[in-house]
Design an enzyme around this catalytic site. Sequence first.
Site, mmCIF file in Angstrom:
data_model
loop_
_atom_site.group_PDB
_atom_site.id
_atom_site.type_symbol
_atom_site.label_atom_id
_atom_site.label_comp_id
_atom_site.label_asym_id
_atom_site.label_seq_id
_atom_site.Cartn_x
_atom_site.Cartn_y
_atom_site.Cartn_z
ATOM 1 N N GLY A 265 9.058 11.682 0.056
ATOM 2 C CA GLY A 265 9.038 10.440 0.832
ATOM 3 C C GLY A 265 8.231 9.345 0.164
ATOM 4 O O GLY A 265 8.639 8.178 0.143
ATOM 5 N N CYS A 266 7.099 9.721 -0.407
ATOM 6 C CA CYS A 266 6.229 8.731 -1.057
ATOM 7 C C CYS A 266 6.871 8.168 -2.313
ATOM 8 O O CYS A 266 6.747 6.976 -2.614
ATOM 9 C CB CYS A 266 4.867 9.343 -1.376
ATOM 10 S SG CYS A 266 3.972 9.846 0.109
#
Length: 200
Positions: free
Chosen positions: A47-48
Amino acid sequence: MARHPLIGKDAPPISLPGADGETHTVTPGAEGVPIALFFYPKSGSFGCTKEACQFRDALAEKDLFKRTKVDIVGISSDPVDKQKEFVEKQKLTYPVLSDAQGEARKAYHVGKGLFGLAETARVTFFIDSKGLVRDVLDTTVNYSAHVKFVTKWLDKLEAEDKKAAEAPAPEEGETPATAPSAPEQPTLEELGRAAEHVQA
């Protein structure tokens, strides 16, 4: 969710080591440009990585991001060496800062994410060109919402600036002809006399 305590207030300045090994000082409002400050949980996680790359691509491809000269700044609790690897691998073009001691998280009231499972929640602060926190998006799971959130606010700022520029400025010493003069308000003395007449 409760309103974030920094909304409508001046964004705190921060000074942290960056992935490039230099110390970066972020002083909102000093450069006269908006800032998107995004806190993220972990360099290199799925996600990051997606979120960081979406900000990178927006800076390169979106005219709105170029026109407004918005500063993008990423912050996580990862050590500098891990962030350096992350920045180089993903070819990130903006500062990524290491908040290993939690100073920035404390200043910006950023807690843990995913019910405490993530060291840092995924939170983006939109700060206007005067250094005021206009809005905050706190969603750790929905990583793709953060660029959209910043885009929405850049659009809004542009519209505000356009409206302000189009408003006719009065000449010095003159009142605008289009502006109706406000009716004079009665003084307390006049109100008192009127009340006496009514009672009489």
